[in-house]
Structures are given as C-alpha cells and as structure tokens.
Design a protein around this motif. Structure first.
Motif, mmCIF file in Angstrom:
data_model
loop_
_atom_site.group_PDB
_atom_site.id
_atom_site.type_symbol
_atom_site.label_atom_id
_atom_site.label_comp_id
_atom_site.label_asym_id
_atom_site.label_seq_id
_atom_site.Cartn_x
_atom_site.Cartn_y
_atom_site.Cartn_z
ATOM 1 N N GLY A 1 1.556 -8.045 34.800
ATOM 2 C CA GLY A 1 2.199 -8.884 33.795
ATOM 3 C C GLY A 1 2.639 -10.226 34.345
ATOM 4 N N SER A 2 2.907 -10.295 35.633
ATOM 5 C CA SER A 2 3.286 -11.568 36.250
ATOM 6 C C SER A 2 2.076 -12.459 36.463
ATOM 7 C CB SER A 2 3.983 -11.316 37.589
ATOM 8 O OG SER A 2 5.172 -10.581 37.396
ATOM 9 N N ALA B 1 -0.618 -12.460 34.437
ATOM 10 C CA ALA B 1 -1.244 -12.807 33.155
ATOM 11 C C ALA B 1 -0.949 -14.238 32.712
ATOM 12 C CB ALA B 1 -0.833 -11.809 32.080
ATOM 13 N N PRO B 2 0.298 -14.711 32.708
ATOM 14 C CA PRO B 2 0.536 -16.093 32.291
ATOM 15 C C PRO B 2 -0.096 -17.110 33.233
ATOM 16 C CG PRO B 2 2.602 -14.875 32.336
ATOM 17 C CD PRO B 2 1.548 -14.005 32.942
ATOM 18 N N VAL B 3 -0.109 -16.800 34.529
ATOM 19 C CA VAL B 3 -0.708 -17.713 35.501
ATOM 20 C C VAL B 3 -2.209 -17.800 35.255
ATOM 21 C CG1 VAL B 3 -1.109 -18.087 37.964
ATOM 22 C CG2 VAL B 3 1.097 -17.240 37.175
ATOM 23 N N GLU B 4 -2.808 -16.685 34.883
ATOM 24 C CA GLU B 4 -4.240 -16.645 34.580
ATOM 25 C C GLU B 4 -4.581 -17.552 33.398
ATOM 26 O OE1 GLU B 4 -7.865 -15.494 35.694
ATOM 27 O OE2 GLU B 4 -6.128 -14.730 36.700
ATOM 28 N N GLU B 5 -3.669 -17.659 32.443
ATOM 29 C CA GLU B 5 -3.890 -18.501 31.265
ATOM 30 C C GLU B 5 -3.521 -19.953 31.508
ATOM 31 O OE1 GLU B 5 -1.677 -16.748 28.131
ATOM 32 O OE2 GLU B 5 -2.946 -14.981 28.014
ATOM 33 N N SER C 1 -0.427 -21.015 32.296
ATOM 34 C CA SER C 1 0.966 -21.265 31.938
ATOM 35 C C SER C 1 1.778 -21.537 33.192
ATOM 36 C CB SER C 1 1.532 -20.050 31.205
ATOM 37 O OG SER C 1 2.897 -20.235 30.949
ATOM 38 N N PRO D 1 5.248 -20.883 34.685
ATOM 39 C CA PRO D 1 6.479 -20.143 34.468
ATOM 40 C C PRO D 1 7.731 -20.951 34.791
ATOM 41 C CG PRO D 1 5.159 -19.121 36.212
ATOM 42 C CD PRO D 1 4.395 -20.280 35.683
ATOM 43 N N ALA E 1 9.102 -22.314 31.522
ATOM 44 C CA ALA E 1 9.354 -21.396 30.413
ATOM 45 C C ALA E 1 10.854 -21.230 30.200
ATOM 46 C CB ALA E 1 8.719 -20.040 30.706
#
Length: 143
Positions: A93-94, A96-100, A102, A104, A107
């Motif tokens: 889950g940590s 996933a945003p980096v993959e897109e 984003s 953090p 945020a």
C-alpha cells in the motif's frame, strides 16, 4: 535577366513550398520508472514512511495484546502470520501511490498531513524500541 532566371529556378518544382511544411510536435517520452532500489533510497523518504507505518500498526496491536497480558515475544510467536500479512499489505500500500506518481510529501487531509505521519511514525518506532527493551530486561509484559 539573371535575377529572373534565378527566381524562376528557385520557385520551380524542386524548391519546397511554404504550404508543404507542417509543424509537428514530437511527444515527450515519459520519465523512466524508477526501480526498487531507487524507490527505497533513503533520500526518497519511503523507507522511513514504511517503517513508521509498520511501527504504528505494531504499537496499536501490541498495546491491545499487552492489555490482555501478553508480552512482545509471546505476541510475535502467536501472531506471526498476521504480522507478516499486515507488513506485506502495508508495504504494498505504501508503494501504490508512488507507482502512480503521487508525491506523499504533499498529501494532506485535514490534520492528517505527511509531516504528522512522519512524526507519529518516528514516535512509534522509538516507543516500540523502548517497549522491547523494557520487556527484555524485566521479563514480563509492560502494561
């Protein structure tokens, strides 16, 4: 006469016409996707964020089990599958945003900012280490 002949030669079928030129934009290729080692470099902050999230989960689960009289060593022996699955899910889950793509660090949702998460994670890591030391030397559950 020479000028007229030069103009006629320049405007002949071999000379390109301005109408035939088209301005095209070449697409900019996307930046290369960083690999695992680049993402886990300490300068990205991702390792600290993951460790902090795991420490916060560990403190929460540990506090619950401590209230029931179980020490850290006993908790780890009994709940190993849960600890491993929660760790894998948290790490995934940590990422996933980096993959897109984003960031953090930017945020925020009300009082839940990236800075607050880092501060809470650092406190949880320190608290977990202190709890381990206390229980190691005392030989019993802290709470």
């Amino acid at each position: 006469a020479r000028r007229v002949a030069a103009r006629a030669a320049a405007s002949g079928p071999s000379a390109p016409k301005i109408d035939s030129y088209k301005i095209t934009q070449t697409p900019i290729p996307p930046p290369p996707v960083p690999g695992f080692t680049e993402r886990m470099a300490f300068k990205t902050g991702l390792p600290e964020r993951i460790n902090g999230r795991l420490a916060m989960l560990g403190m929460l689960a540990g506090f619950h089990a401590e209230l029931n009289g179980m020490g850290l060593a006993e908790q780890m022996a009994v709940a190993t599958p849960f600890v491993l699955s929660a760790s894998v899910i948290t790490v995934w889950g940590s990422f996933a945003p980096v993959e897109e793509g984003s960031m953090p660090e930017k945020a925020a949702a009300g009082p839940f900012t990236a800075e607050a998460e880092l501060l809470n994670g650092r406190a949880a890591m320190g608290g977990f280490a202190v709890l381990m030391l206390i229980e190691t030397f005392s030989g019993k559950a802290f709470f």
